[in-house]
Design a protein around this motif. Structure first.
Motif, mmCIF file in Angstrom:
data_model
loop_
_atom_site.group_PDB
_atom_site.id
_atom_site.type_symbol
_atom_site.label_atom_id
_atom_site.label_comp_id
_atom_site.label_asym_id
_atom_site.label_seq_id
_atom_site.Cartn_x
_atom_site.Cartn_y
_atom_site.Cartn_z
ATOM 1 N N ARG A 159 37.224 -39.799 -50.434
ATOM 2 C CA ARG A 159 38.473 -39.895 -49.662
ATOM 3 C C ARG A 159 39.680 -39.689 -50.569
ATOM 4 N N PHE A 160 39.646 -40.265 -51.762
ATOM 5 C CA PHE A 160 40.786 -40.136 -52.667
ATOM 6 C C PHE A 160 41.026 -38.678 -53.051
ATOM 7 N N TYR A 161 39.971 -38.012 -53.486
ATOM 8 C CA TYR A 161 40.164 -36.649 -53.967
ATOM 9 C C TYR A 161 40.497 -35.673 -52.847
ATOM 10 N N THR A 162 39.976 -35.906 -51.644
ATOM 11 C CA THR A 162 40.269 -34.989 -50.546
ATOM 12 C C THR A 162 41.566 -35.344 -49.815
ATOM 13 N N GLU A 163 41.745 -36.625 -49.488
ATOM 14 C CA GLU A 163 42.884 -37.018 -48.663
ATOM 15 C C GLU A 163 44.172 -37.230 -49.469
ATOM 16 N N VAL A 164 44.033 -37.661 -50.723
ATOM 17 C CA VAL A 164 45.222 -37.919 -51.539
ATOM 18 C C VAL A 164 45.572 -36.714 -52.401
ATOM 19 N N LEU A 165 44.580 -36.168 -53.113
ATOM 20 C CA LEU A 165 44.857 -35.064 -54.030
ATOM 21 C C LEU A 165 44.629 -33.692 -53.404
ATOM 22 N N GLY A 166 44.036 -33.647 -52.215
ATOM 23 C CA GLY A 166 43.927 -32.379 -51.512
ATOM 24 C C GLY A 166 42.810 -31.463 -51.941
ATOM 25 N N PHE A 167 41.782 -32.004 -52.612
ATOM 26 C CA PHE A 167 40.622 -31.192 -52.958
ATOM 27 C C PHE A 167 39.920 -30.741 -51.674
ATOM 28 N N LEU A 168 39.256 -29.597 -51.749
ATOM 29 C CA LEU A 168 38.590 -29.029 -50.584
ATOM 30 C C LEU A 168 37.093 -29.321 -50.616
ATOM 31 N N PRO A 169 36.536 -29.931 -49.563
ATOM 32 C CA PRO A 169 35.090 -30.165 -49.525
ATOM 33 C C PRO A 169 34.341 -28.831 -49.582
#
Length: 295
Positions: A159-169
């Motif tokens: 959640r942190f990397y996708t929702e906060v930093l915007g990484f793409l799954p």
């Protein structure tokens, strides 16, 4: 795409710098970079003064994962997002930024306790990149490669990397675990056309280096084969044989570094077209090879 453009660098404490010099320069074929610490080892892959920085320490442990953004504005937006998530952020001093070879950077701990640095303005070295074996590393627009981190709480980290930093799954691989534990997956995350620049793997939270492996890519299959020959001849532990992955299509092998974590050395990684890509779940990590049953 995301504000973060690539994996910029990784800093690691190493207990045996002499062993690392032999491994990095004589066996793998990194070029020697430069930096202000006379005791540190700077591994160069391109015009960046160093992509991997190895600092002498009592134990082998990751010190920081550095993610690059475009400019000051992008850095400010990243800081705002992290602070909004309730995480304390520190701005590196001018001296600290200069020492790290960047114009400006911030630092914070991710939900797993790994130190993350986001920066812009890497210092460049425009002299030829000359390693002992002539490897040409694939970094242009893609960054260092990828890092795989062990995380005690996969959902929180994801959640942190996708929702906060915007990484793409970029898909997942379900691990073979007993039904009572429920589904457990390795999560792959991208920030540019490289299939994944980060992977998160469930961990029991035990103390260790904080790294599972780092991947570097070269532009020729022959260089992978020659590196594999050198690794075998020098007697390093081959964690996995040569193989081709199902997700990023990388042809690679894994070798145990002097720090106890693995280095994946590969070629022919796929470039993702985000306009047509959809996340998938792999049922095998490789089409062929990658035998992990090594003594």
């Amino acid at each position: 795409m995301t504000a973060i453009s690539s994996l910029g660098y990784v800093k690691v404490a190493v207990a045996d710098p002499d062993a690392w010099r032999i491994f990095a320069f004589d066996v793998i074929g990194f070029a020697e970079g430069s930096g202000p610490d006379p005791d540190a080892i700077y591994l160069r892959m391109d015009e960046h003064v160093a992509r991997l920085v190895l600092v002498p320490g009592d134990t082998d442990k990751v010190l920081a994962i550095g993610w690059e953004v475009r400019d000051h504005r992008a850095l400010a937006l990243a800081r705002e997002a992290v602070e909004k998530a309730g995480i304390a952020v520190t701005t590196l001093t001018v001296t600290e930024a200069d020492t790290g070879g960047v114009e400006e950077a911030i630092s914070f701990a991710d939900p797993s306790g790994t130190t993350v640095e986001i920066f812009h303005g890497p210092v460049l070295d425009h002299s030829p990149v000359v390693g002992k074996h002539g490897n040409r590393f694939v970094t242009d627009g893609l960054g260092l490669g990828h890092a795989v981190l062990p995380v005690p709480d996969l959902d929180a980290a994801f959640r942190f990397y996708t929702e906060v930093l915007g990484f793409l799954p970029r898909g997942a691989f379900r691990l073979p675990t007993p039904p009572e534990y429920g589904p457990m997956r390795i999560r792959f995350l991208g920030v540019n056309q490289r299939h994944h620049s980060l992977a998160l793997i469930p961990s029991g939270g035990k103390e260790g280096s904080g790294l599972v492996h780092i991947m570097v890519e070269v532009d020729r299959l022959d260089d992978v084969g020659r590196a594999l020959d050198r690794v075998n001849k020098a007697g390093y532990h081959l964690s996995s044989t040569l193989g081709r992955h199902t997700n990023d299509k990388m042809i690679s092998f894994y070798v145990r570094t002097p720090g106890g974590w693995d280095l994946e050395f590969g070629t022919e990684g796929v470039l993702v077209d985000e306009t047509t890509y959809t996340a998938e779940e792999m049922t095998a990590d490789s089409y062929w090879g990658h035998d992990w049953n090594r003594s």
